[in-house]
Scaffold this active site. Structure first.
Site, PDB file in Angstrom:
ATOM      1  N   PHE A 409       0.816  -1.224   0.000  1.00  0.00           N
ATOM      2  CA  PHE A 409       0.000   0.000   0.000  1.00  0.00           C
ATOM      3  C   PHE A 409       0.846   1.269   0.000  1.00  0.00           C
ATOM      4  O   PHE A 409       1.948   1.288   0.544  1.00  0.00           O
ATOM      5  CB  PHE A 409      -0.855   0.043   1.277  1.00  0.00           C
ATOM      6  CG  PHE A 409      -2.180  -0.661   1.170  1.00  0.00           C
ATOM      7  CD1 PHE A 409      -2.793  -0.903  -0.038  1.00  0.00           C
ATOM      8  CD2 PHE A 409      -2.828  -1.069   2.325  1.00  0.00           C
ATOM      9  CE1 PHE A 409      -4.015  -1.541  -0.114  1.00  0.00           C
ATOM     10  CE2 PHE A 409      -4.060  -1.704   2.271  1.00  0.00           C
ATOM     11  CZ  PHE A 409      -4.649  -1.942   1.050  1.00  0.00           C
ATOM     12  N   GLU A 410       0.269   2.339  -0.528  1.00  0.00           N
ATOM     13  CA  GLU A 410       0.836   3.702  -0.436  1.00  0.00           C
ATOM     14  C   GLU A 410       2.269   3.791  -0.967  1.00  0.00           C
ATOM     15  O   GLU A 410       3.101   4.517  -0.445  1.00  0.00           O
ATOM     16  CB  GLU A 410       0.818   4.205   1.026  1.00  0.00           C
ATOM     17  CG  GLU A 410      -0.496   4.024   1.750  1.00  0.00           C
ATOM     18  CD  GLU A 410      -1.632   4.847   1.145  1.00  0.00           C
ATOM     19  OE1 GLU A 410      -1.383   5.576   0.174  1.00  0.00           O
ATOM     20  OE2 GLU A 410      -2.754   4.759   1.642  1.00  0.00           O
ATOM     21  N   GLY A 411       2.547   3.053  -2.018  1.00  0.00           N
ATOM     22  CA  GLY A 411       3.913   2.964  -2.529  1.00  0.00           C
ATOM     23  C   GLY A 411       4.612   1.823  -1.820  1.00  0.00           C
ATOM     24  O   GLY A 411       4.613   1.748  -0.591  1.00  0.00           O
TER      25      GLY A 411
END
Length: 601
Positions: A409-411
């Site tokens: 997630f999120e990079g």
């Protein structure tokens, strides 16, 4: 180091990344001990909601009951839990970021719910809060604040994940100029099956990366079938398809060609929130593992009595303390920058975005460290459960699967490790951080045998010195790599990632030492906090010096390598300790509290 650092300080609050150059404890940090009564009340309310309304429904959620998830969002909206980040002018509460993170922590007791909640309140709603015009905010935010509408965020595609700007979805203006026509697809979109409002990214005329607000029911827009996932099974995850989907011209979000500003700023905040978003789950798994270990007997003895079980529980507790200390220190920095700002001012969103961007290094640290710490805690919890940890009847089985997604997630964590080291160098080049000046001073000090001494001579003097040494180790190693590789350093991922790991250990230990000292009562340090900090320091020292040697071996060769290795060896600090005493000091407090011993409520 302090004399070198004046340029690294803002007028009131340290700039992002300055922790690496400022002395331990030189700046007061936000900690759970300093939460206001209002913040504690929001945390208590959110925890009660998660405990009483979410956890009892865990099996139904796991079975993909989307109607239940939507109903839970509505109920959360009735309690005000969806509107923390939405301005008062648009039906929200407009509260501080620390309160927002506290809600994220409380919502993380159940993985699928946490993801659904976070996608709605964070990446789904915030693009409209920060980048929407007044008409868009008036139209969507009041109903998003109550849960009447549910939001989703559509960035990832088959060929573009970490490389967000590689998106292929296209948008063109219709001949009459009244609509945007979208064509393409999106992948892995959370809340897709039941969301009403989607923030979608496409390239206008094939090259201008741009954001749009797309409503369910838009002609030409369809949602594909549910993905069946390894973890977070209960959250809705579907592909999206756009086949000449016609979007009203006024649903352009922000400016044409400025979609990267929306995507990257949302990700920065998402990374910070993920640090808090793992804490609730970590604390729950510690409590459940403790209770299981107290009840489970082998050889007529509760397994909680076995030293290796107690060692795992102590390690779990220490990791929670590290994540908690860093997370709320970072949210406190953002809040401090915004203190006194007029939330009704036209430029407030821009100031908020700038404040979050300022601490992008710390946010990436929270994303990587928090997600991996959750993984360690879940893994230890499964091990304590033994065979039962593999059985669906026990919540730890689901928690173990759910935890894995956080490293993506999120990079991805790989991308965020690159960002940590890369942003330190970028800010050095801009003159914001004095990395090369400090690195030169470190080189000279080490060569002359001048090593940092603790500013405060107390029970944590050795740990303070260890934190300062870790900072110097990271600075020196990064400087050698930058001088060796120059512009090619960004391609040397094995070096940048290793430096990032040292930086993370330095931030964690600095935060733990500072927090423990701030929590002293009448000058006396709490023994449990000291034990957790010391346990962390002993492990961080070993792993960080091994990483520094690895990075140097990947950077230089021959006599130069020998010289650099000799220098960093002088920074290595080992202070004798009693591992049994540390473990028992921590575990006795855990047993007394029936879980994490430093509760904020």
């Amino acid at each position: 180091m302090a004399a070198v650092l004046e340029q690294a300080r803002s007028a009131e609050v340290p700039v992002g990344g300055a922790f690496l150059f400022n002395d331990v404890g030189s700046v007061r940090i936000t900690t759970p001990e300093l939460f206001t009564e209002e913040q504690r009340l929001y945390l208590k309310t959110a925890l009660q909601f998660s405990t009483e309304q979410v956890l009892p429904q865990a099996e139904k959620i796991e079975a993909k009951d989307n109607a239940l998830l939507r109903d839970l969002l509505r109920r959360a909206g009735e309690l005000g839990l969806l509107m923390i980040d939405i301005p008062e002018a648009y039906g929200g509460l407009g509260l501080d970021k620390t309160t927002s993170l506290l809600i994220a922590e409380a919502m993380s007791l159940q993985g699928s719910w946490s993801v659904s909640f976070g996608a709605h309140t964070g990446i789904g709603t915030l693009p409209i809060v920060w980048f929407g015009n007044d008409a868009q905010k008036q139209k969507y935010l009041p109903r998003l604040a109550t849960g009447e509408l549910v939001a989703a965020y559509a960035l990832t595609e088959q060929g573009s994940g970490s490389d967000a700007l590689g998106a292929k979805t296209k948008a063109v203006l219709s001949p009459d100029g009244k609509e945007w026509i979208l064509n393409g697809s999106k992948l892995y979109i959370t809340n897709a099956a039941f969301a009403d409002v989607f923030v979608v990214f496409a390239k206008v005329d094939g090259d201008k990366f741009t954001g749009f607000i797309v409503e369910r029911g838009t002609p030409g827009f369809s949602v594909g079938p549910e993905e069946h996932k390894m973890g977070i099974r209960g959250s809705s995850t579907c592909p999206l398809y756009f086949e000449d989907a016609r979007i009203p011209r006024e649903n352009l979000l922000g400016e044409v060609g400025k979609g990267h500003k929306i995507a990257f700023n949302i990700l920065n905040y998402g990374r910070l929130k993920l640090g808090a978003g793992v804490l609730g789950g970590m604390k729950l798994q510690l409590r459940n593992a403790l209770l299981f270990a107290q009840e489970r007997k082998q050889f007529q003895t509760a397994i909680v009595s076995f030293p290796l079980t107690r060692e795992k529980l102590a390690r779990m507790t220490t990791l929670i303390h590290a994540v908690e200390s860093m997370t709320y220190r970072t949210s406190g920095l953002v809040d401090a920058v915004l203190a006194g700002a007029d939330k009704t001012a036209a430029d407030y969103s821009a100031r908020l975005i700038a404040a979050i961007e300022e601490y992008a290094i710390e946010s990436s640290i929270m994303k990587v460290y928090g997600s991996e710490a959750l993984g360690y805690v879940a893994d230890d919890a499964v091990q304590i459960h033994g065979g039962a940890g593999y059985i669906e009847e026990y919540p730890v089985e689901r928690a173990y699967r759910d935890a894995r997604i956080n490293r993506i997630f999120e990079g991805t964590n790989e991308i965020n490790r690159m960002l940590i080291a890369g942003m330190l160098l970028k800010r050095t080049m801009k003159g914001t951080l004095p990395l090369f000046e400090v690195a030169q001073a470190v080189d000279e000090d080490v060569a002359a045998g001048r090593l940092p001494k603790a500013r405060v001579q107390d029970e944590l003097a050795a740990e303070e010195q260890a934190a300062e040494n870790l900072k110097r180790l990271a600075i020196y190693t990064l400087k050698v790599a930058a001088e060796t590789f120059g512009a090619e350093l960004e391609q040397r991922q094995e070096v940048l990632a290793t430096v990032a790991d040292i930086v993370m250990d330095a931030y964690a230990l600095d935060s733990m030492v500072t927090r423990t000292r701030q929590a002293a009562v009448d000058g006396k340090l709490d023994a449990v906090r000291v034990a957790m900090t010391r346990q962390y320091a002993t492990e961080a020292n070993v792993q960080s010096y091994a990483r520094a040697r690895r990075a140097l071996c990947a950077t230089v060769k021959g006599d130069a390598l020998k010289e650099h290795l000799a220098k960093v060896a002088r920074l290595e600090l080992f202070t004798p300790y009693d591992p049994v005493e540390l473990r028992e000091t921590i575990l006795q407090a855990v047993e007394k509290a029936s879980g994490y011993p430093l509760s904020a409520v």
